[in-house]
Scaffold this motif. Structure first.
Motif, mmCIF file in Angstrom:
data_model
loop_
_atom_site.group_PDB
_atom_site.id
_atom_site.type_symbol
_atom_site.label_atom_id
_atom_site.label_comp_id
_atom_site.label_asym_id
_atom_site.label_seq_id
_atom_site.Cartn_x
_atom_site.Cartn_y
_atom_site.Cartn_z
ATOM 1 N N GLY A 14 -27.410 1.596 -8.806
ATOM 2 C CA GLY A 14 -27.235 2.861 -8.080
ATOM 3 C C GLY A 14 -25.983 2.795 -7.237
ATOM 4 O O GLY A 14 -24.891 2.728 -7.771
ATOM 5 N N PRO A 15 -26.150 2.751 -5.900
ATOM 6 C CA PRO A 15 -24.938 2.689 -5.078
ATOM 7 C C PRO A 15 -24.301 1.302 -5.046
ATOM 8 O O PRO A 15 -23.236 1.118 -4.487
ATOM 9 N N TYR A 16 -24.944 0.328 -5.667
ATOM 10 C CA TYR A 16 -24.444 -1.047 -5.678
ATOM 11 C C TYR A 16 -24.246 -1.498 -7.115
ATOM 12 O O TYR A 16 -25.038 -1.155 -7.992
ATOM 13 N N ASP A 17 -23.189 -2.288 -7.323
ATOM 14 C CA ASP A 17 -22.827 -2.668 -8.687
ATOM 15 C C ASP A 17 -22.489 -4.143 -8.803
ATOM 16 O O ASP A 17 -22.092 -4.784 -7.832
ATOM 17 N N GLY A 18 -22.601 -4.632 -10.027
ATOM 18 C CA GLY A 18 -22.161 -5.971 -10.363
ATOM 19 C C GLY A 18 -23.150 -7.052 -9.988
ATOM 20 O O GLY A 18 -24.242 -6.795 -9.485
ATOM 21 N N ALA A 19 -22.740 -8.285 -10.249
ATOM 22 C CA ALA A 19 -23.603 -9.435 -10.011
ATOM 23 C C ALA A 19 -23.999 -9.563 -8.549
ATOM 24 O O ALA A 19 -25.092 -9.997 -8.228
ATOM 25 N N TYR A 20 -23.093 -9.164 -7.658
ATOM 26 C CA TYR A 20 -23.339 -9.323 -6.225
ATOM 27 C C TYR A 20 -23.755 -8.016 -5.564
ATOM 28 O O TYR A 20 -23.889 -7.957 -4.344
ATOM 29 N N GLN A 21 -23.967 -6.963 -6.376
ATOM 30 C CA GLN A 21 -24.420 -5.670 -5.885
ATOM 31 C C GLN A 21 -23.597 -5.199 -4.686
ATOM 32 O O GLN A 21 -24.106 -4.977 -3.591
ATOM 33 N N MET A 22 -22.313 -5.028 -4.925
ATOM 34 C CA MET A 22 -21.399 -4.551 -3.890
ATOM 35 C C MET A 22 -21.338 -3.026 -3.912
ATOM 36 O O MET A 22 -21.346 -2.419 -4.980
ATOM 37 N N SER A 23 -21.251 -2.435 -2.742
ATOM 38 C CA SER A 23 -21.039 -0.991 -2.662
ATOM 39 C C SER A 23 -19.612 -0.680 -3.113
ATOM 40 O O SER A 23 -18.746 -1.571 -3.159
ATOM 41 N N GLY A 24 -19.362 0.573 -3.409
ATOM 42 C CA GLY A 24 -18.009 0.977 -3.786
ATOM 43 C C GLY A 24 -17.008 0.684 -2.684
ATOM 44 O O GLY A 24 -15.902 0.199 -2.945
ATOM 45 N N ASP A 25 -17.389 0.972 -1.440
ATOM 46 C CA ASP A 25 -16.488 0.706 -0.314
ATOM 47 C C ASP A 25 -16.185 -0.778 -0.172
ATOM 48 O O ASP A 25 -15.043 -1.169 0.063
ATOM 49 N N LEU A 26 -17.205 -1.612 -0.313
ATOM 50 C CA LEU A 26 -17.005 -3.053 -0.183
ATOM 51 C C LEU A 26 -16.139 -3.583 -1.318
ATOM 52 O O LEU A 26 -15.211 -4.363 -1.088
ATOM 53 N N SER A 27 -16.413 -3.165 -2.544
ATOM 54 C CA SER A 27 -15.631 -3.676 -3.668
ATOM 55 C C SER A 27 -14.178 -3.204 -3.599
ATOM 56 O O SER A 27 -13.263 -3.971 -3.890
#
Length: 91
Positions: A14-27
């Motif tokens: 959803g709002p978090y992605d990838g192996a580390y589940q980062m938000s769009g802002d964080l990534s």
């Protein structure tokens, strides 16, 4: 990674992605934090890669960039707060 994505680099939570589940802002933000070091190591080609990554969710990044982003954010544990939440701590 176990808690966040079950070691799945393509996870889309959803709002978090990838192996580390980062938000769009964080990534996106971590690409700026990595820029100086990447430029020194890879030159303008590396900077161009970071600029391209900013336009993609972390789940579309390859393993190298997701792992590098994690370690940049983690900063010897100082960035651990980005992964606190729920009933389970990551550390």
């Amino acid at each position: 990674m176990d808690r966040e994505s079950n070691f799945n680099y393509r996870a889309d939570g959803g709002p978090y992605d990838g192996a580390y589940q980062m938000s769009g802002d964080l990534s996106r933000g971590v690409t700026y934090a990595m820029a100086k070091e990447v430029k020194a190591e890879m030159g303008s080609d590396g900077v161009a890669i970071l600029e391209a990554l900013r336009k993609l969710p972390a789940s579309k990044w390859n393993r190298y960039w997701q792992d590098r982003a994690f370690w940049t954010i983690w900063r010897n544990g100082d960035g651990a707060g980005h992964w606190r939440g729920g009933g389970i701590n990551c550390f």
